[in-house]
Design an enzyme around this catalytic site. Structure first.
Site, PDB file in Angstrom:
ATOM      1  CD  GLU A  59      -1.203  -0.170   3.708  1.00 28.10           C
ATOM      2  OE1 GLU A  59      -2.309  -0.683   3.506  1.00 28.10           O
ATOM      3  OE2 GLU A  59      -0.798   0.152   4.827  1.00 28.10           O
ATOM      4  CB  SER A  60       4.402   1.974   0.736  1.00 31.36           C
ATOM      5  OG  SER A  60       4.961   0.854   0.080  1.00 31.36           O
TER       6      SER A  60
END
Lengths: 265, 279
Positions: A59-60
């Site tokens: 999700e980064s």
């Protein structure tokens, strides 16, 4: 995440069985949004064994990460350096997750209930919590926007509760067609992997039921470690034991990751 | 155009008691040096915004700088709890902390709406979760075209956003690369922006015409703060100090050890980055 000490040759630990069983659920053409911790270990085990083309997304913003060591955080340098591309966080959540481009979301849980709702926010009352947990992060929309969701969680009565204290990530709510009534068109949770067994939602009621038991596990162990009267599927199967290859790759991965984290070269 | 300032002057100039402050950086490029300067200047009653509070907000909260926290995931990544955050929420130490809690998707959309100057952010989110029950800022609206029910939340508009980046040129143009998180949106959404950088160079050395660059005129102050993201990392400069993140669990668990560490490593060391983990 890993067990202390090495098991006897030819044997495996319950935790290793959990990782291997979780990894097996991923297909070579899946696009998987990876939660940190146990999900990351399982997803990378899959990539390093039967699913070399598995696309791992963190999700980064990293798309197509191929880490050689397991990241400590969701945004370790290893994830970006080995990725096909890295996008911004708003782009990740808007175009890639919300846009419906992810086939599997792989989550962990602090609490999970019989309808596969997940709590990672708070134990006790929200306003006066017994334990404040980290919170939802990406999980609420991972649970609603990925085509399906896998959950990996060690089997204990503290984790497997009749009703979660807080719905961080919606599974099937109160069961049956609750997802559909909220307008959620994705499948939702389709598999829960523990160190004892696999559970899947009943096709109609959506209550989690045991569909496979890991080798050597007795029904009573599962029953006593589940906080509700858990049902067993009629065509209950047994999980195949980990192969030598699966165990070897997993142990190498955990060993490499441990060395890196301790600061060794 | 931004002024090139010392860290002390930039914080004194732009961060005031009671301000709404966003320090962003998604695991990467976390502005630790700037956060420490805020602690040294003893700012109070801040509303802190950050998707992942991380160690820097644990430190700000534990040192009594914050009244409110707007966030979506408050843990020590891969390690466990943020103990100072938990102590504030569970026991009100050193003071109560009001929580405005979102999901990452919500925060990301709210920053983007702030940058776009929109009055609200719209997303397909929060359905079925308990977050709208505890955060009245999460509402739902019907799409006028399809009728789909969508979440609506207010934009994030910080008084000041603080980020750390790899480089600025002498004009004050800023280059970011690697995991760029939500920093561009957080800067564009803010009234004022402070950017600390690894180096101020004659040439920005853009790797590509599509590199992430913040034009000088979007930034209020530039500060040279080499190592200013430690113990997080700066892609191309230094690695994440995962050992320190692990050590923080023991340092922060008790109030006394936390206060001692802050005194020895932050309060007594003007404007320097935190030390690297030993061992």
């Amino acid at each position: 995440m890993s067990d202390m000490g090495q098991p006897e040759p030819g044997t495996h630990t319950a935790s290793e069985m959990m990782m291997v069983a979780a990894a097996r659920a991923l297909k070579d053409d899946d696009v998987c949004l990876v939660g940190i911790g146990a999900p990351s270990a399982a997803c990378n085990l899959a990539r390093l064994t039967h699913a070399p083309h598995l696309t791992l997304i963190y999700e980064s913003g990293t798309i197509g990460s191929k880490p050689q060591v397991l990241p400590l955080s969701i945004g370790d340098p290893e994830l970006c350096e080995t990725a096909l591309t890295t996008v911004s966080v708003p782009e990740m959540f808007a175009y890639w997750l919300q846009g419906g481009r992810i086939t599997v979301g792989f989550l962990a849980a602090a609490q999970i209930d019989r309808f596969c709702n997940i709590n990672t926010t708070v134990i006790g009352d929200y306003a006066a919590p017994k334990t404040r947990l980290p919170g939802g992060g990406g999980a609420p929309e991972i649970a609603s926007c990925c085509q399906q969701v896998f959950v990996i969680v060690a089997h204990s009565p503290r984790a497997f509760v009749p009703t979660v204290d807080f719905v961080t990530s919606f599974g099937f709510g109160t069961g049956a067609d609750h997802r559909r009534r909220l307008g959620l068109l994705t499948t939702g949770p389709s598999l829960v992997v523990t160190d004892l067994c696999l559970l899947r939602p009943h096709p109609h009621t959506k209550e989690l039921q045991v569909t496979a038991m890991h080798p050597g596990v007795m029904r009573e162990e599962i029953t006593t470690r589940t906080g509700w009267p858990v049902q067993f599927a009629e065509n209950l199967s047994q999980t195949p034991s980990p192969t030598d290859e699966e165990l070897g790759v997993l142990r190498d991965l955990l060993r490499r990751s441990g060395l890196t984290r301790a600061g060794a070269p | 155009m931004p002024r090139i300032l010392s860290l002390q002057d930039a914080i004194a100039d732009s961060v005031h008691d009671g301000d709404t402050v966003a320090m962003e950086g998604f695991t990467h490029l976390i502005p630790f040096a700037a956060g420490h300067e805020v602690i040294r200047q003893r700012r109070r009653d801040l509303t802190l915004i950050r998707m992942t509070p991380d160690l820097i907000y644990d430190q700000l909260i534990g040192m009594g700088c914050a009244r409110k926290l707007v966030f979506s995931w408050g843990g020590n990544p891969g390690v466990g709890s943020l103990h100072r955050l938990r102590d504030a929420v569970e026991h009100g130490w050193p003071q109560p902390l009001e929580l405005i809690e979102h999901s990452h998707a919500g925060m990301a959309h709210a920053y983007a709406a702030g940058a776009a100057g929109l009055p609200l952010a719209i997303l397909r989110g929060y359905a079925g979760t308990d977050l709208p029950r505890v955060n009245p800022q999460i509402r739902f609206i019907d799409d006028p075209f399809s009728g789909e029910r969508l979440a609506a939340i207010p934009p994030l508009r910080p008084d000041v956003t603080i980020i750390h980046a790899q480089r600025a040129d002498r004009t004050g143009n800023v280059l970011l690369e690697g995991i760029i998180g939500v920093q561009k949106e957080a800067v564009l959404a803010a009234k004022r922006a402070i950017v600390t950088v690894e180096e101020i160079a004659d040439d920005l050395r853009r790797p590509s015409p599509n590199s992430v660059v913040l034009p000088a005129w979007t930034v209020h102050a530039i500060v040279a703060a080499p190592g200013g993201a430690r113990p997080s990392y700066a892609h191309g400069y230094y690695r994440r100090d995962n050992a320190f993140y692990t050590q923080w669990d023991a340092i922060s668990r008790e109030r006394e050890t936390f206060l001692t560490w802050m005194r020895d490593n932050v309060l007594r060391i003007p404007s320097s980055p935190p030390p690297r983990a030993r061992g």
